[in-house]
Design an enzyme around this catalytic site. Sequence first.
Site: not given
Ligand code: GLU
Length: 312
Positions: A248, A266, A72, A197, A75
């Site tokens: 988060y 994660v 993430s 993604y 992002k």
């Molecule tokens: N590619 C992971 C998912 O979609 C990202 C999760 C993360 O790092 O928050 O669950």
Amino acid sequence: MNGMPAGEKLDYRLLLDAAAAAARATGDQGHVADYIPALATVDPDAFGMAVATVDGELYGIGDWEQPFSVQSVSKLFTLALALAHGGDTVWRGVGREPSGNPFNSLVQLESEHGIPRNPFINAGALVVTDRLQTMTGDAAGAVREFLRRESGNPLLDTDPVVAASEAEHGHRNAALAHFIASHGNLENPVETVLDHYYAHCAVSASCRDLVLAGSFLARYGVRTDGTRLMSRSEAKRVNAVLLTCGTYDAAGEFAFRVGLPGKSGVGGGVLAILPGRAAVCAWGPRLDQAGNSVAAVTALDALTTLSGCSIF
Ligand code: GLU
């Protein structure tokens, strides 16, 4: 070093030593993410941390040059690139409030008619990836190119094993994407959005790569080559969303302990910004219950506490 006045030079070597010692003292607290099976193969005891200053200095400690799955943390870059290409149009399809729900929750999306709360929960990141795909024709490629150019690392790439593992176990993300599409909030086919993604989440990059790539936010929107990616006020907005939504359902706790805008993943990485000074990245694969790296958050907490330097 407490109470360091703004503008005073920090001794990053000393700070990294102290931060790494604090991180190592967390021992075996936390658990490596295994809901994407390919992520579970990482050494749980790895730890690295790096700092890139706005003046071009680079510092690192531990496994700071070892690539890990950014997940993430990517992002942050999809949002920045979508804003750089599309400006405020991005905010038509995604909000900017903390969600108060787990990062992959479906519940809120239903009550809010397919408009995700913010760009950093999975639903919001799918919408941003979709818009970046429309704007560039290759969302994951745009992220990869940006990371390569800013970090100066031409080998930085998507790990195909992790991307395939995400796709294989991606029922929840697929459900989110279809649900968003059912509300007319995707411009591209669901399969295309999911592929891009997974490809940007599965990029492997080191703390070194990420601090260089993220330092445009410490320079208020200016890239490593001196050109501007986004306006100063757009950079302020990205930092604000990072602060309120980047870690988060524990962004309050992260602000409380670290006091910086930051994005976690994660894979155990956390990229944080000291505006006007530096980008800092810490990595340790063991995660707490919210999904943030125990070692990385502890290390960043030590760095801002010892230096007296945060946004507050
Ligand atoms: N590619 C992971 C998912 O979609 C990202 C999760 C993360 O790092 O928050 O669950």
